[in-house]
Design a protein around this motif. Structure first.
Motif, short mmCIF file in Angstrom:
data_model
loop_
_atom_site.label_atom_id
_atom_site.label_comp_id
_atom_site.label_asym_id
_atom_site.label_seq_id
_atom_site.Cartn_x
_atom_site.Cartn_y
_atom_site.Cartn_z
N LEU A 261 0.82 -1.21 0.00
CA LEU A 261 0.00 0.00 0.00
C LEU A 261 0.86 1.26 0.00
CD1 LEU A 261 -2.76 -1.12 2.53
CD2 LEU A 261 -2.86 -1.19 0.03
N LYS A 262 2.12 1.14 0.42
CA LYS A 262 3.06 2.27 0.41
C LYS A 262 3.38 2.73 -1.01
CE LYS A 262 5.25 1.07 4.77
NZ LYS A 262 6.49 0.64 5.43
N ILE A 263 3.17 1.87 -1.99
CA ILE A 263 3.40 2.21 -3.40
C ILE A 263 2.56 3.43 -3.76
CG2 ILE A 263 3.00 1.44 -5.78
CD1 ILE A 263 3.65 -1.44 -4.71
N PHE A 264 1.34 3.46 -3.27
CA PHE A 264 0.40 4.52 -3.62
C PHE A 264 0.79 5.88 -3.03
CE2 PHE A 264 -1.77 0.49 -3.92
CZ PHE A 264 -2.42 0.59 -5.14
N ASP A 265 1.65 5.86 -2.00
CA ASP A 265 2.16 7.12 -1.43
C ASP A 265 3.31 7.68 -2.26
OD1 ASP A 265 0.38 6.82 0.70
OD2 ASP A 265 1.85 5.74 1.92
N GLN A 266 3.94 6.83 -3.08
CA GLN A 266 5.14 7.23 -3.81
C GLN A 266 4.92 7.51 -5.29
OE1 GLN A 266 8.54 4.69 -2.87
NE2 GLN A 266 7.39 3.91 -1.11
N VAL A 267 3.86 6.96 -5.85
CA VAL A 267 3.61 7.12 -7.28
C VAL A 267 2.10 7.14 -7.52
CG1 VAL A 267 3.69 4.66 -7.83
CG2 VAL A 267 4.33 6.29 -9.57
N THR A 268 1.68 7.86 -8.54
CA THR A 268 0.26 7.91 -8.88
C THR A 268 -0.11 6.66 -9.66
OG1 THR A 268 0.32 10.32 -9.00
CG2 THR A 268 -1.52 9.23 -10.09
#
Length: 158
Positions: A64-71
């Motif tokens: 879920l941290k992916i969504f904090d780093q890239v759109t």
């Protein structure tokens, strides 16, 4: 349909790719990543896939941290052994949540759901194009222009 598969366990990755190709033969695996960092890098340097199949628990943390780093603008089907993240997943483009071990029938259902959403939200370009190209162009034969207080009719040549 272009799919990015994010899975850190090699046997699970091979199994899900194999199942994808069985249930949807025309599928294109656009990429395979195993970590948050790899996935962020892939998403930053490639065209968004049509769909992401995403494991929640990766070796370097919660995906879920992916969504904090890239759109991420495409839909996501989450797959995991943990049912506790289901509510969080639906805050991040989730269209389905598959519990491991994922069965072929359940995966097929999830892809069917994706196709329903795709048909609902994407305009029918072919129908629109056909409608626009089938119309014959009609040109005016005369123009009316104002000259002082009078109007004059001027023929237009083709």
């Amino acid at each position: 349909m272009r799919i990015l598969v994010v899975e850190d366990e090699i046997p699970a990755l091979k199994k899900i790719v194999s199942m994808l190709q069985k249930v949807e033969p025309g599928i294109l695996i656009a990429g395979k990543t195993k970590t948050i960092r790899e996935t962020v890098k892939w998403l930053s340097s490639n065209q968004q896939p049509d769909l992401i199949l995403l494991d929640i628990q990766l070796s370097d943390g919660m995906s879920l941290k992916i969504f904090d780093q890239v759109t991420v603008s495409c839909p996501v089907i989450f797959q995991t052994a943990y049912d506790e993240y289901i509510l969080d997943a639906f805050n991040y483009n989730a269209i389905d949540y598959l519990l491991k071990p994922v069965s072929q029938a359940r995966l097929k259902e999830a892809l069917k759901k994706y196709k329903k959403f795709e048909q609902h939200f994407s305009p029918n370009y072919k129908r629109l194009l056909d409608e626009l190209t089938s119309r014959t162009k009609i040109y005016k034969e005369r123009l009316t222009v104002k000259s002082g207080v009078d109007f004059k009719s001027i023929p237009v040549s083709k």
